[in-house]
Design a protein around this motif. Structure first.
Motif, PDB file in Angstrom:
ATOM      1  N   ARG A 316      35.161 -35.309  11.387  1.00 34.82           N
ATOM      2  CA  ARG A 316      36.527 -34.788  11.394  1.00 34.82           C
ATOM      3  C   ARG A 316      37.243 -34.952  10.061  1.00 34.82           C
ATOM      4  O   ARG A 316      38.124 -34.148   9.731  1.00 34.82           O
ATOM      5  CB  ARG A 316      37.336 -35.479  12.490  1.00 34.82           C
ATOM      6  CG  ARG A 316      36.819 -35.221  13.896  1.00 34.82           C
ATOM      7  CD  ARG A 316      37.794 -35.684  14.938  1.00 34.82           C
ATOM      8  NE  ARG A 316      39.055 -34.957  14.847  1.00 34.82           N
ATOM      9  CZ  ARG A 316      40.100 -35.175  15.637  1.00 34.82           C
ATOM     10  NH1 ARG A 316      40.026 -36.104  16.574  1.00 34.82           N
ATOM     11  NH2 ARG A 316      41.212 -34.483  15.498  1.00 34.82           N
ATOM     12  N   TYR A 379      28.373 -26.819  24.358  1.00 32.68           N
ATOM     13  CA  TYR A 379      29.610 -27.458  23.905  1.00 32.68           C
ATOM     14  C   TYR A 379      29.561 -27.712  22.400  1.00 32.68           C
ATOM     15  O   TYR A 379      30.549 -27.485  21.692  1.00 32.68           O
ATOM     16  CB  TYR A 379      29.817 -28.778  24.650  1.00 32.68           C
ATOM     17  CG  TYR A 379      31.038 -29.540  24.174  1.00 32.68           C
ATOM     18  CD1 TYR A 379      32.313 -29.175  24.589  1.00 32.68           C
ATOM     19  CD2 TYR A 379      30.908 -30.615  23.295  1.00 32.68           C
ATOM     20  CE1 TYR A 379      33.430 -29.864  24.144  1.00 32.68           C
ATOM     21  CE2 TYR A 379      32.019 -31.308  22.847  1.00 32.68           C
ATOM     22  CZ  TYR A 379      33.277 -30.933  23.278  1.00 32.68           C
ATOM     23  OH  TYR A 379      34.378 -31.613  22.821  1.00 32.68           O
ATOM     24  N   ARG A 383      32.123 -26.110  19.940  1.00 35.95           N
ATOM     25  CA  ARG A 383      33.074 -27.058  19.347  1.00 35.95           C
ATOM     26  C   ARG A 383      32.925 -27.153  17.836  1.00 35.95           C
ATOM     27  O   ARG A 383      33.909 -27.231  17.108  1.00 35.95           O
ATOM     28  CB  ARG A 383      32.856 -28.445  19.965  1.00 35.95           C
ATOM     29  CG  ARG A 383      33.911 -29.466  19.582  1.00 35.95           C
ATOM     30  CD  ARG A 383      35.220 -29.163  20.275  1.00 35.95           C
ATOM     31  NE  ARG A 383      36.214 -30.167  19.971  1.00 35.95           N
ATOM     32  CZ  ARG A 383      37.000 -30.162  18.902  1.00 35.95           C
ATOM     33  NH1 ARG A 383      36.894 -29.183  18.026  1.00 35.95           N
ATOM     34  NH2 ARG A 383      37.898 -31.104  18.707  1.00 35.95           N
ATOM     35  N   LEU A 384      31.690 -27.138  17.355  1.00 36.35           N
ATOM     36  CA  LEU A 384      31.455 -27.362  15.931  1.00 36.35           C
ATOM     37  C   LEU A 384      31.065 -26.100  15.177  1.00 36.35           C
ATOM     38  O   LEU A 384      31.284 -26.014  13.969  1.00 36.35           O
ATOM     39  CB  LEU A 384      30.355 -28.416  15.740  1.00 36.35           C
ATOM     40  CG  LEU A 384      30.661 -29.810  16.286  1.00 36.35           C
ATOM     41  CD1 LEU A 384      29.444 -30.706  16.135  1.00 36.35           C
ATOM     42  CD2 LEU A 384      31.856 -30.422  15.570  1.00 36.35           C
ATOM     43  N   ALA A 386      31.800 -22.623  16.042  1.00 35.33           N
ATOM     44  CA  ALA A 386      32.406 -21.532  16.804  1.00 35.33           C
ATOM     45  C   ALA A 386      32.876 -20.379  15.934  1.00 35.33           C
ATOM     46  O   ALA A 386      33.404 -19.401  16.443  1.00 35.33           O
ATOM     47  CB  ALA A 386      33.596 -22.066  17.606  1.00 35.33           C
TER      48      ALA A 386
END
Length: 592
Positions: A316, A379, A383-384, A386
């Motif tokens: 992040r 997922y 999530r990462l 997309a």
């Protein structure tokens, strides 16, 4: 990174072979370590909590017969249990200082519960821990913080992989003993150097090198040679929660001193890092005073909190300042495997409590693993990674909008607005090839990091012609870019390059048309000049001749017939020229 991964795979193969060999082996409902000491590692079903035993109580007698000096307690116990049937008992005597405790241990066989929990769960978290450490090391191989984090993750992963073997077959007991020292030492290294090297922690690093390395070597040699250095082993075991607490205190101190982006990075990992020593300390205290097997049941979860928290901060906020680009095969596929194993194991544990048939449990656990792996993969992708799936309409919208634009400034403005709409970055700059900054930076064929400018540079190229580049600033919070982000930026840059090429081509066509119009006007002007000059010449000749006739008439009253004929011809020629002029006036020239 590749060597570490392959080496760990070989270690897992040996550990799995040892676990398979240990399966079904009789044991006295408790574990005795290679030094003959009682281990607090147990399951509630074994009933050890009611026994007055503590960690490192030494086995001194079997069947009320004292062990001879020089006899290995573990080998003597294995010889006694060899061939024993499950359900029988064996009297064991343990010594703690001057006091002795006799217990009657029920003989059990190592089954699937022990294998799955003390091998499966530990190995599962070991793989995840090593994976996170190697990802960070691969991203920032020269960073001191990344190396410390990778060393801690690797030692923890090896510790998890050899945990079951240390308490059963003991094939790799020296390796496990080395890791009991390596885990706290590398944790202290993390406290000293993570997320980046600090001159203030130089004494701690020096102490780790001078004291820690010899201690680790001594502990390993003791396990290899069978030397029972009890005080050293007890100190090393106690150092695990202490070292994790030091990591938490170090992160707290860095958080208090930091500000801005550094504070955001450390704060994102702080909670998980602080939870690890809290959970370990809780389990350690409860196990020490009540014999409840909480410590070793919580240990894999607690130790995993540190690499998991740091890994989250890496994804992040790029806590190690790697400028890395995330790839699906590094994150999504391992996460899918890990999610599948966790899902299958969780359902297996739940169904075991319901006493369902073993074959049904296995089938349902495999189905749960497949579903969990698929869900984890989807997922992770959404999530990462997309960018392409979620922002495909942006590409289509951009293509349609750029097709209608004719000015480079409009193309740059539209491109910048659409990128800022989906990409969480503070700014995007479009630099044309004519600018000096773009001319110096256009290199390579794809998106790349510019370390000097701290930005992503994406060339806008059409048919080997460099038209400019996109300069994209880091994401908000320094979150890592993914390969999907870069591919989408490259696609947008390619569309912009086509639009710029078309705009340049249109400008060139318009310039050629303007040049043609100017040339046509000049040609027409020259023709008119030539025509008017010719007409003026012809008319001047006729006018001069009539002027001559008028002078002759003024001198004499008559002119000869030949002169009149010439005058008639000149008059007819003038009438012809007037007719031509009328035709030119009736059909005006079109100037293009």
């Amino acid at each position: 990174v590749a060597v570490a991964a392959v080496s760990y795979g070989m270690l897992l193969a040996v550990a799995l072979s040892a676990a398979i060999q240990a399966y079904g082996r009789p044991f006295p409902s408790l574990f005795v370590d290679p030094f003959g000491d009682f281990s607090n590692v147990h399951l509630p079903a074994w009933g050890i909590a009611r026994l007055d035993l503590r960690a490192m109580d030494h086995l001194v007698a079997i069947d009320h017969r004292p062990l001879d000096a020089g006899t290995s307690p573990v080998e003597a116990l294995e010889a006694r249990l060899s061939g024993s049937s499950a359900g029988s008992t064996v009297p064991l005597t343990f010594e703690r200082g001057d006091a002795r405790t006799e217990v009657t241990a029920a003989i059990r066989r190592l089954g699937s519960d022990e294998l799955w929990l003390f091998f499966g769960v530990y190995v599962l978290f070991g793989i995840a821990t090593l994976w996170l450490g190697l990802v960070v090391l691969h991203a920032a191989p020269r960073g001191s913080g990344a190396r410390a984090y990778a060393a801690f993750s690797t030692s923890g992963a090896v510790f998890f992989a050899t945990f079951f073997d240390y308490h059963t077959t003991r094939w790799m007991s020296p390796v496990f003993a080395a890791m009991t020292a390596a885990v706290p030492l590398t944790a202290l290294w993390v406290a000293a150097d993570f997320p980046r090297h600090s001159p203030r922690t130089r004494p701690l690093r020096l102490a780790l090198a001078v004291v820690g390395v010899p201690v680790a070597i001594l502990v390993t040699a003791a396990a290899w040679r069978g030397w029972d250095i009890r005080a050293l082993r007890a100190g090393v075991n106690f150092l695990v929660p202490v070292s994790l607490a030091v990591v938490a205190l170090s992160m707290a101190a860095r958080l208090a001193r930091s500000e801005g982006l550094d504070r955001l990075r450390i704060r994102s990992a702080f909670f998980g890092v602080c939870m690890a020593p809290a959970v370990v300390s809780l389990g350690y205290v409860v196990t020490a005073f009540s014999n409840t097997p909480l410590f070793h049941l919580l240990l894999p979860f607690a130790m995993f909190l540190v690499p998991a928290a740091i890994g989250r901060s890496f994804l992040r906020h790029d806590i190690v300042e790697s400028r890395a680009v995330l790839r699906p095969h590094i994150l999504v596929w391992p996460a899918a495997v890990f999610g599948g194993l966790v899902g299958g194991f969780t359902l297996w544990c739940g169904l075991k409590l319901l006493a369902i048939d073993q074959s049904v449990v296995i089938v349902l656990a495999l189905l749960a693993a497949a579903v969990a792996a698929t869900a984890s993969w989807r997922y992770g992708r959404l999530r990462l990674f997309a960018a392409r799936s979620r922002f495909q309409p942006t590409i289509e919208e951009l293509a349609n909008e750029l097709a209608e634009l004719r000015e480079p400034a409009e193309i740059a403005s539209t491109l910048r607005a659409l990128i800022l709409r989906w990409l969480p970055t503070p700014d995007v700059e479009v630099r044309f090839a004519s600018t000096e900054a773009a001319g110096e930076a256009i290199e390579g064929s794809g998106a790349r990091w510019s370390e000097s400018r701290s930005e992503i540079l994406v060339p806008m190229r059409f048919a080997s012609e460099d038209l400019g580049l996109l300069a994209v600033k880091p994401k908000h919070g320094q979150a890592l870019y993914t390969t999907e982000d870069l591919r989408l930026l490259e696609t947008m840059a390619a569309l912009a390059a086509v639009a710029l090429h078309n705009a340049h081509a249109l400008h060139e066509v318009q310039a050629l048309r303007a040049l043609e119009r100017a040339a046509s006007r000049e040609e027409t002007r020259l023709k008119l000049d030539a025509f008017s000059a010719e007409m003026a010449h012809e008319m001047a000749y006729s006018v001069n001749y009539f002027r001559y006739l008028l002078r002759e008439l003024g001198r004499s009253s008559s002119v000869d017939a030949e002169e009149l004929d010439v005058g008639q011809e000149e008059l007819e020629r003038l009438e012809g020229m007037l007719a031509q002029l009328r035709r030119v006036q009736a059909r005006p020239l079109e100037l293009r």
